[in-house]
Design a protein around this motif. Structure first.
Motif, PDB file in Angstrom:
ATOM      1  N   ALA A 127      14.474  -5.847   5.326  1.00 27.66           N
ATOM      2  CA  ALA A 127      15.146  -6.159   4.063  1.00 27.66           C
ATOM      3  C   ALA A 127      14.159  -6.212   2.908  1.00 27.66           C
ATOM      4  O   ALA A 127      14.454  -5.730   1.805  1.00 27.66           O
ATOM      5  N   ILE A 128      12.991  -6.797   3.130  1.00 27.19           N
ATOM      6  CA  ILE A 128      11.971  -6.864   2.074  1.00 27.19           C
ATOM      7  C   ILE A 128      11.557  -5.460   1.647  1.00 27.19           C
ATOM      8  O   ILE A 128      11.454  -5.149   0.451  1.00 27.19           O
ATOM      9  N   LEU A 129      11.311  -4.596   2.622  1.00 25.32           N
ATOM     10  CA  LEU A 129      10.884  -3.237   2.307  1.00 25.32           C
ATOM     11  C   LEU A 129      11.989  -2.450   1.605  1.00 25.32           C
ATOM     12  O   LEU A 129      11.724  -1.629   0.726  1.00 25.32           O
ATOM     13  N   LYS A 130      13.230  -2.695   1.987  1.00 22.71           N
ATOM     14  CA  LYS A 130      14.347  -1.975   1.381  1.00 22.71           C
ATOM     15  C   LYS A 130      14.697  -2.501  -0.003  1.00 22.71           C
ATOM     16  O   LYS A 130      14.936  -1.713  -0.935  1.00 22.71           O
ATOM     17  N   GLU A 131      14.707  -3.814  -0.166  1.00 25.54           N
ATOM     18  CA  GLU A 131      15.235  -4.421  -1.381  1.00 25.54           C
ATOM     19  C   GLU A 131      14.175  -4.783  -2.428  1.00 25.54           C
ATOM     20  O   GLU A 131      14.486  -4.846  -3.617  1.00 25.54           O
ATOM     21  N   LEU A 132      12.941  -5.025  -2.012  1.00 28.52           N
ATOM     22  CA  LEU A 132      11.932  -5.557  -2.929  1.00 28.52           C
ATOM     23  C   LEU A 132      10.744  -4.627  -3.159  1.00 28.52           C
ATOM     24  O   LEU A 132       9.900  -4.909  -4.003  1.00 28.52           O
ATOM     25  N   LYS A 133      10.682  -3.545  -2.422  1.00 27.31           N
ATOM     26  CA  LYS A 133       9.604  -2.571  -2.629  1.00 27.31           C
ATOM     27  C   LYS A 133      10.051  -1.561  -3.678  1.00 27.31           C
ATOM     28  O   LYS A 133      11.124  -0.970  -3.582  1.00 27.31           O
ATOM     29  N   ASP A 167       7.271   3.195  -6.469  1.00 27.86           N
ATOM     30  CA  ASP A 167       5.867   3.607  -6.487  1.00 27.86           C
ATOM     31  C   ASP A 167       5.034   2.946  -5.384  1.00 27.86           C
ATOM     32  O   ASP A 167       3.821   3.112  -5.322  1.00 27.86           O
ATOM     33  N   GLY A 168       5.698   2.174  -4.510  1.00 30.18           N
ATOM     34  CA  GLY A 168       4.997   1.541  -3.402  1.00 30.18           C
ATOM     35  C   GLY A 168       4.528   0.132  -3.669  1.00 30.18           C
ATOM     36  O   GLY A 168       4.010  -0.528  -2.767  1.00 30.18           O
ATOM     37  N   THR A 169       4.691  -0.354  -4.890  1.00 29.75           N
ATOM     38  CA  THR A 169       4.364  -1.741  -5.213  1.00 29.75           C
ATOM     39  C   THR A 169       5.579  -2.618  -4.923  1.00 29.75           C
ATOM     40  O   THR A 169       6.658  -2.124  -4.580  1.00 29.75           O
ATOM     41  N   PRO A 194      10.912  -5.005 -12.930  1.00 25.48           N
ATOM     42  CA  PRO A 194       9.832  -4.026 -12.858  1.00 25.48           C
ATOM     43  C   PRO A 194       8.463  -4.689 -12.731  1.00 25.48           C
ATOM     44  O   PRO A 194       7.488  -4.033 -12.357  1.00 25.48           O
ATOM     45  N   ASN A 195       8.391  -5.995 -13.056  1.00 20.79           N
ATOM     46  CA  ASN A 195       7.132  -6.731 -12.976  1.00 20.79           C
ATOM     47  C   ASN A 195       6.725  -6.963 -11.533  1.00 20.79           C
ATOM     48  O   ASN A 195       7.556  -6.975 -10.629  1.00 20.79           O
ATOM     49  N   GLN A 196       5.429  -7.179 -11.345  1.00 21.57           N
ATOM     50  CA  GLN A 196       4.891  -7.554 -10.041  1.00 21.57           C
ATOM     51  C   GLN A 196       4.316  -8.965 -10.122  1.00 21.57           C
ATOM     52  O   GLN A 196       4.108  -9.501 -11.212  1.00 21.57           O
ATOM     53  N   ILE A 215       3.599  -7.213   6.039  1.00 22.12           N
ATOM     54  CA  ILE A 215       4.814  -6.498   5.645  1.00 22.12           C
ATOM     55  C   ILE A 215       4.481  -5.017   5.442  1.00 22.12           C
ATOM     56  O   ILE A 215       5.253  -4.124   5.807  1.00 22.12           O
ATOM     57  N   VAL A 216       3.335  -4.754   4.832  1.00 24.87           N
ATOM     58  CA  VAL A 216       2.821  -3.385   4.708  1.00 24.87           C
ATOM     59  C   VAL A 216       1.392  -3.358   5.235  1.00 24.87           C
ATOM     60  O   VAL A 216       0.659  -4.342   5.133  1.00 24.87           O
ATOM     61  N   GLU A 217       1.005  -2.216   5.766  1.00 24.97           N
ATOM     62  CA  GLU A 217      -0.325  -2.058   6.338  1.00 24.97           C
ATOM     63  C   GLU A 217      -0.878  -0.684   5.981  1.00 24.97           C
ATOM     64  O   GLU A 217      -0.137   0.201   5.529  1.00 24.97           O
ATOM     65  N   GLY A 218      -2.181  -0.503   6.187  1.00 28.68           N
ATOM     66  CA  GLY A 218      -2.800   0.800   6.005  1.00 28.68           C
ATOM     67  C   GLY A 218      -2.622   1.371   4.614  1.00 28.68           C
ATOM     68  O   GLY A 218      -2.818   0.677   3.608  1.00 28.68           O
ATOM     69  N   LYS A 219      -2.222   2.641   4.536  1.00 29.90           N
ATOM     70  CA  LYS A 219      -2.058   3.321   3.252  1.00 29.90           C
ATOM     71  C   LYS A 219      -1.007   2.647   2.380  1.00 29.90           C
ATOM     72  O   LYS A 219      -1.122   2.624   1.150  1.00 29.90           O
ATOM     73  N   GLU A 220       0.026   2.106   3.013  1.00 28.47           N
ATOM     74  CA  GLU A 220       1.080   1.441   2.247  1.00 28.47           C
ATOM     75  C   GLU A 220       0.561   0.158   1.600  1.00 28.47           C
ATOM     76  O   GLU A 220       0.956  -0.192   0.487  1.00 28.47           O
ATOM     77  N   ALA A 221      -0.316  -0.541   2.277  1.00 25.32           N
ATOM     78  CA  ALA A 221      -0.912  -1.746   1.706  1.00 25.32           C
ATOM     79  C   ALA A 221      -1.798  -1.391   0.516  1.00 25.32           C
ATOM     80  O   ALA A 221      -1.773  -2.060  -0.527  1.00 25.32           O
TER      81      ALA A 221
END
Length: 277
Positions: free
Chosen positions: A114-120, A123-125, A138-140, A153-159
């Motif tokens: 859900a986090i990856l679908k709804e909050l990512k 642009d990957g941020t 749009p803010n981080q 939650i994210v690893e490697g290139k995605e992190a």
């Protein structure tokens, strides 16, 4: 939920003091009674204010009510929920409750999805939060970004993609990027405590050592709080100050701040300057 992360970490590091039955009983009770009611099955996320930010502070748009603040769904707080679910799964396993452990793990996996679908963001941020009406900001948020990486939650290139373009400066890392419309220390500011979590995440993401930079940011805040344009005492002796105003770089807040001293301790540990026994 931070206490669940803390106790799990303590018991893993020091099994000689671990009381897993106490932890699981109280963790499950707290989660069921206090945390679970904030779950929204429509998107799989939990409602609650952003980690570290006071209600109706400059961390939120002008005019936000208390309800607006607590009914949003933030990246930072949902990452803490994720860690709490994993911690309770581990505690259940330690208590020889395999089915309960499996159930907690399944909840954690679902929340990660859900986090990856709804909050990512595209642009990957990661977004600062999704408001109570479903609008994705749009803010981080530096803690949201940090927790997403630190907690897996994210690893490697995605992190790396999630954090590489978040700005840093000689004054620290802004709590929000870009700034919200409000001026204030929960928006246009850098806090050494949050900087440290952010730089831990950045080390994980790109494999570089930021302890020197981290220490320099914190050391700068040990000056006085006075305005350098008005007082020659700028940069004098001080202690662990709380925060730094942006974009000016003015040191502000408490001059004896425990969470800033905690950041200092973490830097020493990461730099292998001390060991805890």
């Amino acid at each position: 939920m931070v206490w669940i992360w803390a106790v799990d970490d303590l018991f893993k590091s020091h099994p000689e003091v671990a009381d897993w039955k106490w932890f699981y009983y109280n963790g499950k009770k707290n989660f069921d009674e206090l945390y679970a009611p904030w779950f929204d099955k429509t998107d799989g996320l939990y409602k609650a204010q952003n980690t570290f930010h006071d209600l109706q502070s400059s961390a939120y748009p002008k005019g936000y009510s208390q309800a607006d603040c607590v009914l949003l769904k933030s990246t930072s707080t949902n990452c803490l929920y994720y860690k709490a679910l994993l911690s309770l799964a581990n505690a259940a396993k330690k208590c020889n409750l395999p089915e309960e452990s499996k159930a907690w793990n399944q909840k954690a996996k679902a929340l990660k999805v859900a986090i990856l679908k709804e909050l990512k963001l595209p642009d990957g941020t990661f977004t600062y939060y999704k408001d109570r009406y479903g609008k994705v900001m749009p803010n981080q948020h530096n803690l949201g970004t940090a927790f997403a990486i630190i907690l897996g939650i994210v690893e490697g290139k995605e992190a790396k993609k999630a954090i590489e373009n978040y700005p840093t400066s000689e004054f620290g890392t802004p709590l929000q990027y870009p700034f919200m419309e409000n001026n204030g220390d929960h928006n246009q500011a850098s806090w050494p405590f949050c900087d440290t979590f952010f730089l831990i995440a950045k080390e994980i993401a790109n494999g570089k050592d930021y302890t020197g930079y981290n220490a320099a940011l914190l050391a700068r805040t040990m000056g006085t709080k006075l305005d350098p344009k008005k007082s020659p005492e700028w940069g004098g002796f001080g202690s662990f100050h709380e925060k730094v105003q942006l974009p000016s770089g003015l040191i502000s807040g408490s001059g004896s701040q425990l969470w800033t001293s905690a950041a200092f301790m973490n830097i020493c540990l990461r730099a292998n300057l001390v060991e805890l026994h």
